[in-house]
Design a protein around this motif. Structure first.
Motif, PDB file in Angstrom:
ATOM      1  N   ALA A 182      48.465  26.472  53.050  1.00  9.18           N
ATOM      2  CA  ALA A 182      48.128  25.849  51.775  1.00  9.18           C
ATOM      3  C   ALA A 182      47.948  26.909  50.695  1.00  9.18           C
ATOM      4  O   ALA A 182      47.537  28.041  50.966  1.00  9.18           O
ATOM      5  CB  ALA A 182      46.843  25.029  51.911  1.00  9.18           C
ATOM      6  N   GLN A 183      48.284  26.529  49.469  1.00 11.52           N
ATOM      7  CA  GLN A 183      48.124  27.452  48.349  1.00 11.52           C
ATOM      8  C   GLN A 183      46.651  27.725  48.113  1.00 11.52           C
ATOM      9  O   GLN A 183      45.804  26.839  48.231  1.00 11.52           O
ATOM     10  CB  GLN A 183      48.747  26.851  47.085  1.00 11.52           C
ATOM     11  CG  GLN A 183      48.639  27.760  45.861  1.00 11.52           C
ATOM     12  CD  GLN A 183      49.354  27.167  44.664  1.00 11.52           C
ATOM     13  OE1 GLN A 183      50.248  26.356  44.819  1.00 11.52           O
ATOM     14  NE2 GLN A 183      48.941  27.572  43.468  1.00 11.52           N
ATOM     15  N   TYR A 184      46.319  28.971  47.771  1.00 15.25           N
ATOM     16  CA  TYR A 184      44.926  29.328  47.508  1.00 15.25           C
ATOM     17  C   TYR A 184      44.439  28.664  46.214  1.00 15.25           C
ATOM     18  O   TYR A 184      45.219  28.477  45.271  1.00 15.25           O
ATOM     19  CB  TYR A 184      44.773  30.849  47.391  1.00 15.25           C
ATOM     20  CG  TYR A 184      44.720  31.548  48.730  1.00 15.25           C
ATOM     21  CD1 TYR A 184      43.509  31.763  49.368  1.00 15.25           C
ATOM     22  CD2 TYR A 184      45.891  31.970  49.352  1.00 15.25           C
ATOM     23  CE1 TYR A 184      43.459  32.397  50.598  1.00 15.25           C
ATOM     24  CE2 TYR A 184      45.854  32.601  50.585  1.00 15.25           C
ATOM     25  CZ  TYR A 184      44.628  32.811  51.203  1.00 15.25           C
ATOM     26  OH  TYR A 184      44.587  33.419  52.419  1.00 15.25           O
ATOM     27  N   THR A 185      43.165  28.342  46.195  1.00 16.72           N
ATOM     28  CA  THR A 185      42.543  27.829  44.975  1.00 16.72           C
ATOM     29  C   THR A 185      42.275  29.003  44.046  1.00 16.72           C
ATOM     30  O   THR A 185      41.627  29.983  44.443  1.00 16.72           O
ATOM     31  CB  THR A 185      41.225  27.101  45.287  1.00 16.72           C
ATOM     32  OG1 THR A 185      41.504  26.015  46.175  1.00 16.72           O
ATOM     33  CG2 THR A 185      40.585  26.567  44.017  1.00 16.72           C
ATOM     34  N   ALA A 186      42.787  28.933  42.824  1.00 19.66           N
ATOM     35  CA  ALA A 186      42.674  30.044  41.881  1.00 19.66           C
ATOM     36  C   ALA A 186      41.871  29.618  40.657  1.00 19.66           C
ATOM     37  O   ALA A 186      41.886  28.457  40.250  1.00 19.66           O
ATOM     38  CB  ALA A 186      44.066  30.512  41.449  1.00 19.66           C
ATOM     39  N   LEU A 187      41.173  30.580  40.085  1.00 23.24           N
ATOM     40  CA  LEU A 187      40.438  30.387  38.834  1.00 23.24           C
ATOM     41  C   LEU A 187      40.986  31.377  37.811  1.00 23.24           C
ATOM     42  O   LEU A 187      40.947  32.596  38.021  1.00 23.24           O
ATOM     43  CB  LEU A 187      38.941  30.614  39.039  1.00 23.24           C
ATOM     44  CG  LEU A 187      38.088  30.636  37.771  1.00 23.24           C
ATOM     45  CD1 LEU A 187      38.148  29.299  37.041  1.00 23.24           C
ATOM     46  CD2 LEU A 187      36.638  30.995  38.109  1.00 23.24           C
ATOM     47  N   ARG A 188      41.492  30.840  36.718  1.00 23.33           N
ATOM     48  CA  ARG A 188      42.063  31.661  35.647  1.00 23.33           C
ATOM     49  C   ARG A 188      41.117  31.584  34.451  1.00 23.33           C
ATOM     50  O   ARG A 188      40.920  30.522  33.861  1.00 23.33           O
ATOM     51  CB  ARG A 188      43.450  31.129  35.279  1.00 23.33           C
ATOM     52  CG  ARG A 188      44.265  31.998  34.352  1.00 23.33           C
ATOM     53  CD  ARG A 188      45.710  31.504  34.367  1.00 23.33           C
ATOM     54  NE  ARG A 188      46.555  32.284  33.460  1.00 23.33           N
ATOM     55  CZ  ARG A 188      46.898  31.883  32.243  1.00 23.33           C
ATOM     56  NH1 ARG A 188      46.473  30.711  31.791  1.00 23.33           N
ATOM     57  NH2 ARG A 188      47.668  32.639  31.486  1.00 23.33           N
ATOM     58  N   MET A 189      40.498  32.708  34.098  1.00 20.66           N
ATOM     59  CA  MET A 189      39.553  32.759  32.985  1.00 20.66           C
ATOM     60  C   MET A 189      40.209  33.431  31.789  1.00 20.66           C
ATOM     61  O   MET A 189      40.813  34.503  31.933  1.00 20.66           O
ATOM     62  CB  MET A 189      38.285  33.508  33.404  1.00 20.66           C
ATOM     63  CG  MET A 189      37.486  32.784  34.470  1.00 20.66           C
ATOM     64  SD  MET A 189      36.004  33.691  35.010  1.00 20.66           S
ATOM     65  CE  MET A 189      36.768  34.981  36.011  1.00 20.66           C
ATOM     66  N   CYS A 190      40.070  32.811  30.610  1.00 18.64           N
ATOM     67  CA  CYS A 190      40.766  33.292  29.420  1.00 18.64           C
ATOM     68  C   CYS A 190      39.788  33.485  28.258  1.00 18.64           C
ATOM     69  O   CYS A 190      38.849  32.703  28.082  1.00 18.64           O
ATOM     70  CB  CYS A 190      41.840  32.291  28.983  1.00 18.64           C
ATOM     71  SG  CYS A 190      43.090  31.954  30.251  1.00 18.64           S
ATOM     72  N   ASN A 191      40.046  34.519  27.476  1.00 23.02           N
ATOM     73  CA  ASN A 191      39.275  34.770  26.260  1.00 23.02           C
ATOM     74  C   ASN A 191      40.007  34.141  25.081  1.00 23.02           C
ATOM     75  O   ASN A 191      40.952  34.707  24.540  1.00 23.02           O
ATOM     76  CB  ASN A 191      39.098  36.277  26.050  1.00 23.02           C
ATOM     77  CG  ASN A 191      38.330  36.596  24.776  1.00 23.02           C
ATOM     78  OD1 ASN A 191      37.842  35.705  24.079  1.00 23.02           O
ATOM     79  ND2 ASN A 191      38.206  37.883  24.467  1.00 23.02           N
ATOM     80  N   ARG A 192      39.581  32.942  24.677  1.00 23.16           N
ATOM     81  CA  ARG A 192      40.171  32.241  23.532  1.00 23.16           C
ATOM     82  C   ARG A 192      39.241  32.307  22.318  1.00 23.16           C
ATOM     83  O   ARG A 192      39.409  31.552  21.369  1.00 23.16           O
ATOM     84  CB  ARG A 192      40.439  30.767  23.890  1.00 23.16           C
ATOM     85  CG  ARG A 192      41.351  30.570  25.092  1.00 23.16           C
ATOM     86  CD  ARG A 192      42.702  31.213  24.892  1.00 23.16           C
ATOM     87  NE  ARG A 192      43.608  30.930  26.016  1.00 23.16           N
ATOM     88  CZ  ARG A 192      44.721  31.598  26.250  1.00 23.16           C
ATOM     89  NH1 ARG A 192      45.080  32.591  25.448  1.00 23.16           N
ATOM     90  NH2 ARG A 192      45.487  31.279  27.282  1.00 23.16           N
ATOM     91  N   SER A 193      38.282  33.193  22.377  1.00 23.66           N
ATOM     92  CA  SER A 193      37.321  33.324  21.281  1.00 23.66           C
ATOM     93  C   SER A 193      37.849  34.283  20.217  1.00 23.66           C
ATOM     94  O   SER A 193      38.940  34.836  20.340  1.00 23.66           O
ATOM     95  CB  SER A 193      35.982  33.828  21.815  1.00 23.66           C
ATOM     96  OG  SER A 193      36.086  35.193  22.197  1.00 23.66           O
TER      97      SER A 193
END
Length: 269
Positions: free
Chosen positions: A143-154
Motif C-alpha cells: 500500500a502507498q504510504y500516508t504522506a503529509l505535505r506542509m506548505c508555506n502559503r503565508s
C-alpha cells in the motif's frame, strides 16, 4: 539595618508568590515581552452570569493537564437556589487579551501567559529537517504510504514547521503522541514527510497536530498544545512532558485528519 533588608526581601518574595497563585502570571527578566493579565479576573467576569451570579466562590483560571493549557474552572457548589457541578470551561487566549489589553496577540513561555508580541527573539531552528520516523518495528506492505505535505502559503519569508502524530508502534494499540520538528519552509515552498505502515501492512490513518513559527508569528489554535524546543527535537512521549526547561515552550496547533495511503496537503496561510 540587616533586619530591615531581610524583611523587605521576604515581603517581595511573598508578593511574587501571591501574584503567581492569583492568576497574574509574571514574566521573568529573560521573557520580557508583552504584559501579564489576571486570568482569574477574566474567567470570573466571563462566566459569572445567570445562575452563577450567586456563586460565592470565585471562578478561577486553572491549568488543565489533559488539554495542556489554561482553562476557566467553575467550582462545584451547593447553596440557596443554586447548585453547580465543578468543571473546566474554555478560556480563549486571544479573547482574554482583547478584553483586558486591547490586543489579540499573545504568547506563552512554558505555562507563563502574556498578552502582546513576544519581543524575545529565539535562535533560528536548524535548517535541515529531522530524520524520518524509524522503520524498525513497523509494518511494511504494497500500500502507498500516508504522506503529509506542509506548505508555506503565508507572506512570511521563512517559517519552521513541527508536527505531532500518534505513534502506534508495532500495532494499532494506543501507544504515545510523538512530536517532531523542525522543517524549514520558504515562502511558496512545500516539504513532505511519510508515516510508517501499521504492522499488518495497512497505511497510517489518524489525526495529526501541526504548528509553525517564525521570528514574529506563530501558527496554531485550538485546545491541544505540545512542547517544542528551539533546536531539532523528537519527543517520543510529548503528552507526558512537563515542558519546563529553559529552551522549551508550549505551542498551539491546528488539528488535521490524514487520509490513509494518500498525499495530504496542509497550508500555513
Amino acid at each position: 539595618m540587616i533586619c530591615s533588608c531581610n524583611r523587605i526581601l521576604w515581603g517581595l518574595a511573598l508578593v511574587c508568590a501571591l501574584l503567581m497563585t492569583s492568576g497574574i502570571l509574571m514574566p521573568s527578566a529573560a521573557q520580557a515581552g508583552g504584559s501579564s493579565i489576571s486570568l482569574n479576573k477574566f474567567c470570573d467576569g466571563k462566566y459569572r452570569n445567570g445562575l452563577l451570579k450567586g456563586l460565592r466562590t470565585k471562578i478561577k483560571a486553572k491549568w488543565n493537564p489533559k488539554k495542556n493549557r489554561w482553562q476557566c474552572w467553575i467550582p462545584g457548589s451547593t447553596g440557596f437556589n443554586i447548585m453547580t457541578i465543578g468543571g473546566f470551561k474554555p478560556l480563549g487566549y486571544a479573547e482574554a487579551c482583547r478584553k483586558m489589553r486591547g490586543t489579540s496577540q499573545y504568547h506563552l513561555h512554558g505555562r507563563t501567559f502574556h498578552c502582546g508580541r513576544n519581543n524575545v527573539k529565539p535562535p533560528a531552528p536548524p535548517r535541515q529537517p529531522p530524520p524520518a520516523p524509524p522503520a524498525d518495528g513497523y509494518g511494511s506492505g504494497d500500500a502507498q504510504y500516508t504522506a503529509l505535505r506542509m506548505c508555506n502559503r503565508s507572506r512570511t519569508d521563512t517559517i519552521y514547521a513541527a508536527w505531532v502524530w500518534h505513534d502506534w508502534g508495532e500495532n494499532r494499540r494506543p501507544k504515545n503522541w510523538r512530536a517532531q520538528g523542525w522543517i524549514k519552509l520558504s515562502r511558496g515552498q512545500c516539504e513532505q514527510i511519510e508515516f510508517p505502515h501499521y504492522r499488518n501492512g495497512d497505511p497510517y490513518e489518524d489525526t495529526v497536530y501541526l504548528h509553525a513559527t517564525s521570528d514574529s508569528v506563530n501558527w496554531g489554535r485550538g485546545e491541544y498544545s505540545f512542547c517544542v524546543r528551539r533546536s531539532d527535537f523528537d519527543h517520543v512521549d510529548s503528552d507526558k512532558m512537563a515542558c519546563t526547561a529553559r529552551d522549551e515552550r508550549l505551542a498551539e496547533t491546528f488539528e488535521f485528519d490524514l487520509e490513509a495511503g494518500a498525499e495530504n496537503t496542509f497550508n500555513f496561510n
